[in-house]
Design an enzyme around this catalytic site. Structure first.
Site, short mmCIF file in Angstrom:
data_model
loop_
_atom_site.label_atom_id
_atom_site.label_comp_id
_atom_site.label_asym_id
_atom_site.label_seq_id
_atom_site.Cartn_x
_atom_site.Cartn_y
_atom_site.Cartn_z
N ASP A 1 0.84 -1.19 0.00
CA ASP A 1 0.00 0.00 0.00
C ASP A 1 0.88 1.24 0.00
O ASP A 1 1.46 1.60 1.02
CB ASP A 1 -0.93 -0.01 1.22
CG ASP A 1 -1.91 1.15 1.17
OD1 ASP A 1 -1.83 1.97 0.24
OD2 ASP A 1 -2.76 1.23 2.07
N ASP B 1 -1.98 6.40 -6.65
CA ASP B 1 -2.28 5.26 -5.78
C ASP B 1 -2.15 3.96 -6.56
O ASP B 1 -2.59 3.87 -7.70
CB ASP B 1 -3.71 5.40 -5.24
CG ASP B 1 -4.03 4.37 -4.16
OD1 ASP B 1 -3.13 4.04 -3.36
OD2 ASP B 1 -5.17 3.89 -4.12
#
Ligand SMILES: *[C@@H]1O[C@H](CO)[C@@H](O)[C@H](O)[C@H]1NC(C)=O
Ligand SMILES: *[C@@H]1O[C@H](CO)[C@@H](O)[C@H](O)[C@H]1NC(C)=O
Ligand SMILES: *[C@@H]1O[C@H](CO)[C@@H](O)[C@H](O)[C@H]1NC(C)=O
Ligand SMILES: *[C@@H]1O[C@H](CO)[C@@H](O)[C@H](O)[C@H]1NC(C)=O
Length: 424
Positions: free
Chosen positions: A110, A302
């Site tokens: 992440d 992202d």
């Protein structure tokens, strides 16, 4: 109330972050790389052949949507927010090993969170992971972080267990109530060819909503406890993502590398104004065909959101231009409510229209149809979707980043996009 407590703790701990050095001695003179495996690729340990393409994309759309909500929340709280909460899902897995002797684990990468945490035995209230859970008792290098440790006060949402004198963490996830808590510990992590001691959260409890199967999360944002901050290599990393249905794995490179800057490489500054530990850049416009849509907005990069989210006012211009370029009628009702523009492949469209150009501060990148469309078997759908309203967070999703080497230099606060073929 809990949220308030959380912000108090965050703002208290941030005051001290600058002065704390966490990094290891700089023993790694050069970088190393790891495979990144898309959770729905054939290489994934969690590959489920019974899932249809539509089911996979439906699930990815839900992840994207929850990421988007998370970023909306971060953006709204930007003024008093430096460290991160961790969103629930992630699209890319990597194999690491933890402990001595090392135990293999598949964890989620992440790039928008900082804490590294893994499920630890006994973890009675945890989601099932499909493999053996890490057992701290079996590792000779495992030790818990005591409340007296200099690190303990800097751990977000830290609590000291007064009976055991152990430093405990407690993480919520964005505006949602999902939570993981456990004890802060250190142990040896083996990452590809190197090993090093890391501070991580040993999760002893989670509520539902976390990704099933995976053993934990590796945060790679710019904050204190993230993988890159703790690694002790130079503050650089890059990734190169292959298409989801590719049989080649994507790559994550950590530390300094000499990445050939081919023609078309552009460098754009990371925002320093707010959310400094997140990867936020400035989008100045999008053009497709003869249409150019100007803006001046921050956009989160992202890796865990499949879709790209743009302001509806920009999106509608893009949709019009794509419709014009494609020239055949789109499907009236897309197969999934999350998708806005889909074409039946039978209508003759196979690769999508001409390139779309994203203009960033400092340069522009050209997205090809592989970056613009997802293939649901019988239909092609635009992987760019509108936010609910102008001003919501915007996200450069992972489909848009396929076949770019995306390189972060956290010292100079720059991101470089180099168009390349990631099949290597
Ligand atoms: C695999 O996917 C099918 C279809 O969605 C689902 O019913 C099944 O539960 C999945 N299996 C696992 C192990 O997740
Ligand atoms: C860690 O790396 C060192 C140096 O490469 C190696 O000698 C050692 O065996 C490794 N430890 C484990 C537990 O793999
Ligand atoms: C680990 O060891 C401790 C102390 O011996 C014991 O209380 C605990 O139950 C063990 N945990 C597991 C998961 O075996
Ligand atoms: C990937 O490998 C599988 C199994 O070997 C094969 O059936 C499939 O066609 C390959 N996919 C691509 C995109 O090459």
């Amino acid at each position: 109330m809990l949220t308030l407590l959380f912000y108090l703790l965050i703002s208290l701990s941030n005051k001290h972050l600058q002065s704390l050095t966490l990094t290891q001695p700089k023993t790694l003179s050069h970088g190393f790389s790891l495979d990144l495996i898309h959770r729905y690729s054939l290489k994934s340990p969690f590959y489920n052949s019974s899932m249809t393409l539509r089911e996979r994309y439906h699930s990815l759309a839900l992840h994207s949507s929850s990421r988007h909500q998370h970023f909306n929340y971060l953006q709204a709280k930007a003024s008093n927010f430096v460290t991160s909460l961790i969103p629930q899902n992630g699209d890319y897995l990597m194999k690491i090993a933890v402990g001595v002797p090392p135990v293999d684990l598949f964890v989620i990468l992440d790039t928008s969170s900082d804490l590294m945490w893994i499920q630890c035995k006994p973890c009675d209230r945890c989601n099932k992971q499909s493999r053996e859970m890490f057992d701290p008792n079996q590792s000779s290098a495992y030790e818990t972080i005591s409340c007296d440790s200099p690190f303990c006060p800097h751990i977000p949402q830290m609590q000291c267990d007064s009976f055991t004198n152990e430093c405990q963490y407690w993480h919520t996830y964005g505006s949602r109530s999902s939570l993981t808590s456990g004890v802060m510990a250190r142990d040896l992590f083996t990452l590809g060819t190197i090993n090093s001691t890391f501070i991580f959260g040993c999760s002893l409890q989670e509520d539902e909503g976390f990704n099933p199967n995976a053993a934990g999360y590796i945060g790679l944002n710019g904050a204190q406890f993230s993988l890159i901050s703790q690694l002790g290599v130079s503050n650089q990393f890059s990734y190169c993502l292959t298409p989801t249905n590719s049989n080649f794995t994507s790559k994550l490179r950590l530390g300094s590398h000499v990445i050939p800057r081919s023609q078309g490489a552009i460098t754009t500054p990371l925002w320093a104004r707010y959310l400094p530990s997140f990867y936020v850049i400035t989008l100045t416009g999008v053009s497709i065909g003869h249409a150019t849509l100007n803006t001046d907005r921050s956009i989160f990069i992202d890796t865990s959101s499949t879709f790209t989210y743009l302001d509806p006012s920009i999106y509608s211009g893009i949709e019009d231009a794509v419709r014009d370029a494609v020239g055949v009628e789109p499907i009236v009702r897309p197969p999934q409510p999350e998708l806005s523009l889909c074409y039946d492949k039978k209508s003759g469209i196979n690769t999508g229209p001409a390139n779309m150009v994203f203009h960033f501060e400092g340069g522009e990148i050209s997205l090809t149809s592989i970056n613009m469309f997802i293939d649901l078997g019988d239909v092609l759908c635009l992987a760019i979707v509108p936010s609910e309203e102008d001003g919501d967070s915007m996200i450069l999703g992972n489909v848009a980043q396929v076949n770019f080497e995306v390189e972060y230099d956290l010292d100079s606060r720059m991101v470089t996009f180099t168009p390349t073929n990631c099949y290597y």
